[in-house]
Enzyme design. Sequence first.
Site: not given
Length: 297
Positions: A131, A159
Amino acid sequence: MFTGLSAFPLTPMNEQGIHEYEFTRLVERLVEARVDSIGVLGSTGNYAYLSGEERARVAKLCVEHAADVPVVVGIGALRTRDVLTHAENAQQAGASGVLLAPVSYQKLTDDEVFSLFETVCRSLSVPLCVYDNPGTTHFEFSDELHGRIAQLPQVHSIKIPPVQNDIAAAQARVARLRGLIPSDVTIGISGDPAAATGMLAGCDAWYSVIGGLYPETALALTRAAQAKDVKQACALSVALEPLWALYRDYGGSLRVAATIAELTGKVSQPCLPLPLQTLQGDARKRVAAAIDALQLS
């Protein structure tokens, strides 16, 4: 699992606890819409504000109500020992994957971030999504660091933050990163206003806030982008510009999404952990007007 639309629902709560029935209804709505995966305890799910017990409960509730839709659970925390605990709780709940941001108070070095992911990956039996969210973690990944981390065996997706609203520039950014990571590691776009551009530029997934509230709307955009229907994907994104403008004007997607959820009766008020608050006054009226104009359902 780390492809298509990954919808991130809110974790509705007040100071007494999580609104479990409201949360499970949000999850069930995503299942009914047939999203590709459900992401809980990300930034939209306010993971940083929950206790370990609350986070374990949210993971368990989501898996129990997700039917056959894969569930990705956020495990970020300040200390590696706590990340490991959250990872174990997510796995015990039956999560299909985990999402890890390098959360910190003191600014982390590249080696510290790599060590975090290396340590966590050794404990995992499920895939991990990296992330990359400098807006909340204040850590900026280089593509080279992504390349190092992506070699770890449990890493299956990255991501990334929003790309430029220019397909050629976005394609170049995605291509640079893809050249440094294994071919089986997907790239997902975050930042709803950049979703169409990111997916048309070669991202494999959209990690979506609005998908947690309006999955059919997000799925239509996702499927158009996956089909490389540039005209349709861009038209669907442009149609949502009143929503994207709210994101820009009110500090991102969380308060806007939470305000929409309250206004539409999807959650009760208040739904955010203090000191966070949904939008009030003229800002709330503007959100209401945008919802009415867009006729989202």
